[in-house]
Design an enzyme around this catalytic site. Structure first.
Site, PDB file in Angstrom:
ATOM      1  N   ARG A   1       0.749  -1.489   0.046  1.00 36.64           N
ATOM      2  CA  ARG A   1      -0.172  -0.095  -0.192  1.00 36.64           C
ATOM      3  C   ARG A   1       1.082   1.078   0.375  1.00 36.64           C
ATOM      4  O   ARG A   1       2.285   1.379   0.567  1.00 36.64           O
ATOM      5  CB  ARG A   1      -1.115  -0.374   1.253  1.00 36.64           C
ATOM      6  CG  ARG A   1      -2.274  -1.318   1.352  1.00 36.64           C
ATOM      7  CD  ARG A   1      -2.962  -1.233   0.338  1.00 36.64           C
ATOM      8  NE  ARG A   1      -3.841  -1.878   0.186  1.00 36.64           N
ATOM      9  CZ  ARG A   1      -4.869  -1.849  -0.340  1.00 36.64           C
ATOM     10  NH1 ARG A   1      -5.581  -1.260  -1.503  1.00 36.64           N
ATOM     11  NH2 ARG A   1      -5.488  -3.447  -0.135  1.00 36.64           N
TER      12      ARG A   1
ATOM     13  N   GLU B   1      -4.749   6.994  -7.516  1.00 38.65           N
ATOM     14  CA  GLU B   1      -4.770   6.615  -8.218  1.00 38.65           C
ATOM     15  C   GLU B   1      -5.960   6.065  -9.194  1.00 38.65           C
ATOM     16  O   GLU B   1      -7.477   6.078  -8.437  1.00 38.65           O
ATOM     17  CB  GLU B   1      -4.507   4.484  -7.599  1.00 38.65           C
ATOM     18  CG  GLU B   1      -3.446   4.539  -7.097  1.00 38.65           C
ATOM     19  CD  GLU B   1      -3.691   2.382  -6.929  1.00 38.65           C
ATOM     20  OE1 GLU B   1      -4.646   2.151  -6.413  1.00 38.65           O
ATOM     21  OE2 GLU B   1      -2.567   2.093  -6.230  1.00 38.65           O
TER      22      GLU B   1
ATOM     23  N   HIS C   1      -0.792  -0.765  -9.984  1.00 35.88           N
ATOM     24  CA  HIS C   1      -1.819  -1.936  -9.461  1.00 35.88           C
ATOM     25  C   HIS C   1      -2.412  -2.486 -10.059  1.00 35.88           C
ATOM     26  O   HIS C   1      -3.631  -3.438  -9.666  1.00 35.88           O
ATOM     27  CB  HIS C   1      -2.931  -0.909  -8.421  1.00 35.88           C
ATOM     28  CG  HIS C   1      -3.264  -0.986  -7.022  1.00 35.88           C
ATOM     29  ND1 HIS C   1      -4.002  -0.548  -6.193  1.00 35.88           N
ATOM     30  CD2 HIS C   1      -3.534  -2.251  -6.962  1.00 35.88           C
ATOM     31  CE1 HIS C   1      -3.975  -0.847  -5.235  1.00 35.88           C
ATOM     32  NE2 HIS C   1      -4.121  -2.211  -5.064  1.00 35.88           N
TER      33      HIS C   1
END
Length: 360
Positions: free
Chosen positions: A271, A299, A318
């Site tokens: 993360r 994001e 991601h």
């Protein structure tokens, strides 16, 4: 599994009729998790093995768009089980009130805080998640990042694609093999342990920093337990696998980045919460260290973000957990948990209210 309808089955639900399982998972992800694919010619779904098992558990009600609140309320009103995925609002407040029969939320991902509230636990809703299914794929991406940083392949790729001459593109900091390299792992999570396993298989010397781990426990997974500062200052690659807790917010900041040796690499497939992104960008701009990142504060990563232009940074959007095998494992876990719940057996991946402190 019909795209917007339901099928009828015989297992008892809360009202004595067939159990109702509300699946709030978009069509594309349903294909990845449960094997459902569309037959373009017939216009009907082709049922995969996991979908067939899910159908066998009761009446399936599908919500194609997990952000569609009216559709969720309608589905949850008669549901005994909710299968959630990314994008669904939290089962709390009015949405929880609209789901009087729901006794289980089975999440297809890992972190459950964005999808369930404390009031659901207080009402007795049980919660399970499929994070275990993600560990291997994320660990393999972290391994791929590790090898890329050790061999500077990202720098060569950036130079050649950027139009640099052959001789100039061949210049990079010293390169190293993973065999015998000291690798530091921050957090002995499921993914951290899977990563330790794969880098050890290639001959790395692993050290781990984790306040919940004892030295004998670290030794059993093939790592040496060390303080974080020592890990940072002595590891050629540092891989982050810690949970997103209040106390891990910006665990790696300017002070910690300064401890990394010249030429060291930072891998983050966990993360962005764990890293002060501004401090990392400043450190990377010096060229002193390299990084490989799959997670970011914003994001999608903005087009003008500084990470995008740096030759010493390897970026992915991601997608570390996005393998075919990972998605199918997650689906398998969810179906298994729903089946256990509806047949009165213990759950293998249940979490309690303490999981709500994990951020994202």
């Amino acid at each position: 599994m019909p795209g917007s309808g339901e099928a009828r089955f015989d297992r008892p639900g809360a009202d004595g009729g067939p159990a109702v399982v509300a699946v709030a998972v978009p069509p594309g992800l349903r294909t990845e998790f449960f094997g459902e694919t569309a037959d373009a010619a017939a216009g009907e779904p082709e049922v995969g093995v996991l979908t067939e098992r899910l159908r066998g558990l009761g009446r399936i009600v599908v919500v194609d768009d997990p952000r569609d609140l009216p559709a969720l309320r309608a589905a949850f009103a008669r549901a005994d089980v909710v299968v959630s995925s990314w994008g669904m609002p939290r089962l709390t407040g009015e949405l929880l009130a609209a789901a009087p029969r729901v006794g289980l939320l089975a999440h297809t991902g890992a972190a459950i805080a964005p999808y369930v509230g404390a009031d659901a636990f207080a009402r007795g809703v049980r919660v399970t998640q499929a994070g275990q299914g993600m560990a291997r794929s994320v660990a393999e991406v972290a391994l791929a990042f590790t090898l890329a940083l050790l061999h500077r392949t990202h720098r060569y790729d950036h130079a050649l694609r950027g139009g640099r001459e052959w001789a100039a593109a061949s210049v990079a900091p010293p390169r190293h093999e993973v065999f015998g390299a000291r690798i530091g792992v921050v957090g002995a999570s499921r993914t951290g342990r899977a990563y330790i396993e794969v880098v050890r298989a290639l001959g790395a010397r692993v050290q781990v920093a984790d306040p919940t781990l004892t030295a004998p426990e670290a030794a059993r997974i093939g790592a040496e337990l060390v303080p974080l500062d020592r890990l940072l200052s002595t590891s050629r690659i540092v891989a982050l696998h810690a949970p997103s807790l209040p106390e891990t917010r910006h665990l790696i900041g300017a002070r910690e980045l300064a401890l990394l040796a010249d030429g060291a690499g930072l891998v983050n497939t966990a993360r962005s919460w764990l890293v002060d992104e501004d401090a990392l960008l400043a450190a990377l701009r010096t060229g002193r260290i390299d990084a490989a990142l799959d997670v970011y504060d914003a994001e999608p990563l903005p087009l003008g973000h500084g990470f995008r232009a740096l030759p010493n940074v390897l970026l992915t959007p991601h997608q570390a957990a996005g393998t075919v095998e990972c998605r199918r494992r997650q689906g398998d876990i969810v179906v298994d948990e729903v089946e256990r719940y509806l047949t009165g057996r213990s759950l293998d991946h249940e979490v309690g209210p303490e999981a709500l402190i994990r951020v994202g």
